[in-house]
Write a protein that holds these residues in place. Structure first.
Motif, PDB file in Angstrom:
ATOM      1  N   MET A  47      72.682  77.512  82.140  1.00  0.00           N
ATOM      2  CA  MET A  47      72.230  76.148  82.606  1.00  0.00           C
ATOM      3  C   MET A  47      72.380  75.169  81.590  1.00  0.00           C
ATOM      4  SD  MET A  47      69.563  74.924  85.448  1.00  0.00           S
ATOM      5  CE  MET A  47      69.686  73.562  86.038  1.00  0.00           C
ATOM      6  N   LEU A  48      73.012  74.030  81.635  1.00  0.00           N
ATOM      7  CA  LEU A  48      72.919  73.150  80.551  1.00  0.00           C
ATOM      8  C   LEU A  48      71.637  72.425  80.053  1.00  0.00           C
ATOM      9  CD1 LEU A  48      76.574  71.875  81.133  1.00  0.00           C
ATOM     10  CD2 LEU A  48      75.998  73.582  79.647  1.00  0.00           C
ATOM     11  N   TYR A  49      71.423  72.020  78.953  1.00  0.00           N
ATOM     12  CA  TYR A  49      70.300  71.217  78.658  1.00  0.00           C
ATOM     13  C   TYR A  49      70.861  69.933  77.958  1.00  0.00           C
ATOM     14  CZ  TYR A  49      65.887  69.432  77.219  1.00  0.00           C
ATOM     15  OH  TYR A  49      64.930  68.537  76.818  1.00  0.00           O
ATOM     16  N   PRO A  50      70.392  68.940  78.185  1.00  0.00           N
ATOM     17  CA  PRO A  50      69.632  68.439  79.452  1.00  0.00           C
ATOM     18  C   PRO A  50      70.533  68.371  80.610  1.00  0.00           C
ATOM     19  CG  PRO A  50      70.230  66.478  78.172  1.00  0.00           C
ATOM     20  CD  PRO A  50      70.609  67.573  77.294  1.00  0.00           C
ATOM     21  N   SER A  51      69.985  68.442  81.967  1.00  0.00           N
ATOM     22  CA  SER A  51      70.762  68.586  83.190  1.00  0.00           C
ATOM     23  C   SER A  51      71.438  67.134  83.316  1.00  0.00           C
ATOM     24  CB  SER A  51      69.864  69.000  84.231  1.00  0.00           C
ATOM     25  OG  SER A  51      68.962  67.934  84.580  1.00  0.00           O
ATOM     26  N   ILE A  52      72.455  67.102  84.099  1.00  0.00           N
ATOM     27  CA  ILE A  52      73.088  65.757  84.520  1.00  0.00           C
ATOM     28  C   ILE A  52      71.881  65.115  85.399  1.00  0.00           C
ATOM     29  CG2 ILE A  52      74.165  66.642  86.504  1.00  0.00           C
ATOM     30  CD1 ILE A  52      75.444  64.128  84.296  1.00  0.00           C
ATOM     31  N   ASP A  53      71.307  65.582  86.270  1.00  0.00           N
ATOM     32  CA  ASP A  53      70.588  65.165  87.322  1.00  0.00           C
ATOM     33  C   ASP A  53      69.435  64.348  86.427  1.00  0.00           C
ATOM     34  OD1 ASP A  53      71.744  66.012  89.479  1.00  0.00           O
ATOM     35  OD2 ASP A  53      70.375  67.876  89.284  1.00  0.00           O
ATOM     36  N   SER A  54      68.803  65.097  85.406  1.00  0.00           N
ATOM     37  CA  SER A  54      67.715  64.076  84.420  1.00  0.00           C
ATOM     38  C   SER A  54      68.380  63.209  83.686  1.00  0.00           C
ATOM     39  CB  SER A  54      67.186  65.257  83.691  1.00  0.00           C
ATOM     40  OG  SER A  54      67.817  65.646  82.796  1.00  0.00           O
ATOM     41  N   LEU A  55      69.387  63.049  83.423  1.00  0.00           N
ATOM     42  CA  LEU A  55      70.146  62.142  82.642  1.00  0.00           C
ATOM     43  C   LEU A  55      70.689  61.008  83.321  1.00  0.00           C
ATOM     44  CD1 LEU A  55      72.590  64.359  80.410  1.00  0.00           C
ATOM     45  CD2 LEU A  55      70.571  62.838  79.603  1.00  0.00           C
ATOM     46  N   MET A  56      70.858  61.219  84.659  1.00  0.00           N
ATOM     47  CA  MET A  56      71.332  60.138  85.767  1.00  0.00           C
ATOM     48  C   MET A  56      69.997  59.353  86.187  1.00  0.00           C
ATOM     49  SD  MET A  56      74.551  59.993  85.621  1.00  0.00           S
ATOM     50  CE  MET A  56      74.707  58.550  86.880  1.00  0.00           C
ATOM     51  N   ASN A  57      68.955  59.865  85.942  1.00  0.00           N
ATOM     52  CA  ASN A  57      67.664  59.152  86.032  1.00  0.00           C
ATOM     53  C   ASN A  57      67.396  58.108  85.045  1.00  0.00           C
ATOM     54  OD1 ASN A  57      67.020  60.427  88.581  1.00  0.00           O
ATOM     55  ND2 ASN A  57      65.931  61.999  87.268  1.00  0.00           N
ATOM     56  N   LYS A  58      68.024  58.310  84.016  1.00  0.00           N
ATOM     57  CA  LYS A  58      67.863  57.246  82.721  1.00  0.00           C
ATOM     58  C   LYS A  58      68.900  56.250  82.715  1.00  0.00           C
ATOM     59  CE  LYS A  58      64.865  60.345  81.116  1.00  0.00           C
ATOM     60  NZ  LYS A  58      63.321  59.869  81.009  1.00  0.00           N
ATOM     61  N   LEU A  59      70.039  56.457  83.185  1.00  0.00           N
ATOM     62  CA  LEU A  59      71.312  55.685  82.893  1.00  0.00           C
ATOM     63  C   LEU A  59      71.831  55.348  84.316  1.00  0.00           C
ATOM     64  CD1 LEU A  59      73.015  57.022  79.883  1.00  0.00           C
ATOM     65  CD2 LEU A  59      71.388  55.039  79.927  1.00  0.00           C
ATOM     66  N   ASP A  60      72.580  54.212  84.539  1.00  0.00           N
ATOM     67  CA  ASP A  60      73.009  53.837  86.042  1.00  0.00           C
ATOM     68  C   ASP A  60      74.356  54.562  86.461  1.00  0.00           C
ATOM     69  OD1 ASP A  60      74.631  52.690  84.010  1.00  0.00           O
ATOM     70  OD2 ASP A  60      74.331  50.539  85.058  1.00  0.00           O
ATOM     71  N   SER A  61      75.023  55.215  85.280  1.00  0.00           N
ATOM     72  CA  SER A  61      76.411  55.951  85.735  1.00  0.00           C
ATOM     73  C   SER A  61      76.658  56.907  84.803  1.00  0.00           C
ATOM     74  CB  SER A  61      77.442  54.548  86.204  1.00  0.00           C
ATOM     75  OG  SER A  61      78.036  54.062  84.781  1.00  0.00           O
TER      76      SER A  61
ATOM     77  N   LYS B  71      67.333  61.563  65.667  1.00  0.00           N
ATOM     78  CA  LYS B  71      65.988  61.015  66.112  1.00  0.00           C
ATOM     79  C   LYS B  71      65.075  61.955  66.732  1.00  0.00           C
ATOM     80  CE  LYS B  71      67.568  56.300  65.827  1.00  0.00           C
ATOM     81  NZ  LYS B  71      67.489  54.865  66.307  1.00  0.00           N
ATOM     82  N   ILE B  72      65.528  63.074  67.316  1.00  0.00           N
ATOM     83  CA  ILE B  72      64.638  64.115  68.076  1.00  0.00           C
ATOM     84  C   ILE B  72      64.498  65.374  67.292  1.00  0.00           C
ATOM     85  CG2 ILE B  72      66.957  65.343  68.862  1.00  0.00           C
ATOM     86  CD1 ILE B  72      65.318  65.200  71.525  1.00  0.00           C
ATOM     87  N   GLN B  73      63.176  65.643  67.318  1.00  0.00           N
ATOM     88  CA  GLN B  73      62.642  66.773  66.291  1.00  0.00           C
ATOM     89  C   GLN B  73      63.011  68.055  67.026  1.00  0.00           C
ATOM     90  OE1 GLN B  73      61.096  66.226  63.606  1.00  0.00           O
ATOM     91  NE2 GLN B  73      61.354  64.085  63.739  1.00  0.00           N
ATOM     92  N   LYS B  74      63.487  69.185  66.411  1.00  0.00           N
ATOM     93  CA  LYS B  74      63.884  70.317  66.966  1.00  0.00           C
ATOM     94  C   LYS B  74      65.020  70.176  68.023  1.00  0.00           C
ATOM     95  CE  LYS B  74      59.949  72.465  65.095  1.00  0.00           C
ATOM     96  NZ  LYS B  74      58.610  73.179  65.292  1.00  0.00           N
ATOM     97  N   PRO B  75      66.201  69.931  67.840  1.00  0.00           N
ATOM     98  CA  PRO B  75      67.260  69.901  68.988  1.00  0.00           C
ATOM     99  C   PRO B  75      67.485  71.026  69.447  1.00  0.00           C
ATOM    100  CG  PRO B  75      68.098  69.125  66.991  1.00  0.00           C
ATOM    101  CD  PRO B  75      66.766  69.155  66.556  1.00  0.00           C
ATOM    102  N   LYS B  76      67.893  71.317  70.772  1.00  0.00           N
ATOM    103  CA  LYS B  76      68.464  72.665  70.957  1.00  0.00           C
ATOM    104  C   LYS B  76      69.698  72.666  70.831  1.00  0.00           C
ATOM    105  CE  LYS B  76      64.800  73.285  74.753  1.00  0.00           C
ATOM    106  NZ  LYS B  76      64.710  73.583  76.437  1.00  0.00           N
ATOM    107  N   SER B  77      70.370  71.562  70.776  1.00  0.00           N
ATOM    108  CA  SER B  77      71.824  71.695  70.500  1.00  0.00           C
ATOM    109  C   SER B  77      72.315  71.560  69.145  1.00  0.00           C
ATOM    110  CB  SER B  77      72.740  70.286  71.306  1.00  0.00           C
ATOM    111  OG  SER B  77      73.902  70.276  71.085  1.00  0.00           O
ATOM    112  N   HIS B  78      73.463  72.181  68.672  1.00  0.00           N
ATOM    113  CA  HIS B  78      73.933  71.874  67.352  1.00  0.00           C
ATOM    114  C   HIS B  78      74.746  70.783  67.255  1.00  0.00           C
ATOM    115  CE1 HIS B  78      71.880  75.643  66.609  1.00  0.00           C
ATOM    116  NE2 HIS B  78      72.184  76.354  67.474  1.00  0.00           N
ATOM    117  N   LYS B  79      75.425  70.580  68.071  1.00  0.00           N
ATOM    118  CA  LYS B  79      76.430  69.402  68.189  1.00  0.00           C
ATOM    119  C   LYS B  79      75.922  68.000  68.502  1.00  0.00           C
ATOM    120  CE  LYS B  79      80.281  72.617  69.489  1.00  0.00           C
ATOM    121  NZ  LYS B  79      81.103  72.691  70.263  1.00  0.00           N
ATOM    122  N   SER B  80      76.894  67.232  67.885  1.00  0.00           N
ATOM    123  CA  SER B  80      76.025  65.500  67.779  1.00  0.00           C
ATOM    124  C   SER B  80      76.053  65.110  69.066  1.00  0.00           C
ATOM    125  CB  SER B  80      77.235  64.836  66.894  1.00  0.00           C
ATOM    126  OG  SER B  80      77.046  65.167  65.689  1.00  0.00           O
ATOM    127  N   VAL B  81      76.963  65.285  70.093  1.00  0.00           N
ATOM    128  CA  VAL B  81      76.888  65.000  71.588  1.00  0.00           C
ATOM    129  C   VAL B  81      75.843  65.443  72.099  1.00  0.00           C
ATOM    130  CG1 VAL B  81      78.078  64.766  73.770  1.00  0.00           C
ATOM    131  CG2 VAL B  81      79.529  64.492  71.448  1.00  0.00           C
TER     132      VAL B  81
END
Length: 77
Positions: free
Chosen positions: A1-15, A37-47
């Motif tokens: 499963m991908l983190y963060p999920s698309i469902d949680s991201l869509m709650n933050k932005l409009d499209s 700006k995030i402490q201890k990111p789970k991802s290694h890539k910038s996106v």
């Protein structure tokens, strides 16, 4: 499963388009300045880090809806 999920991201932005645009611009800045700006990111890539910032509520955006667009046709010289 991908983190963060698309469902949680869509709650933050409009499209999804806004999500992709904001994340891509932030990832480019993050690569140039190396300023995550995030402490201890789970991802290694910038996106992935940019998406985590959006999900955490660290990254915000605003739109300018009062932009005028010139719709007059141009002529080739």
């Amino acid at each position: 499963m991908l983190y963060p999920s698309i469902d949680s991201l869509m709650n933050k932005l409009d499209s999804k388009y806004t999500l992709v645009t904001v994340a891509a611009k932030r990832a480019r800045v993050m690569q140039e300045k190396n300023d995550a700006k995030i402490q201890k990111p789970k991802s290694h890539k910038s996106v992935g880090k940019a998406l985590e910032e959006i999900d955490a509520g660290i990254l915000h955006y605003s739109t300018n809806k009062n932009v005028e667009v010139d719709t007059t046709p141009t002529t080739a010289e």
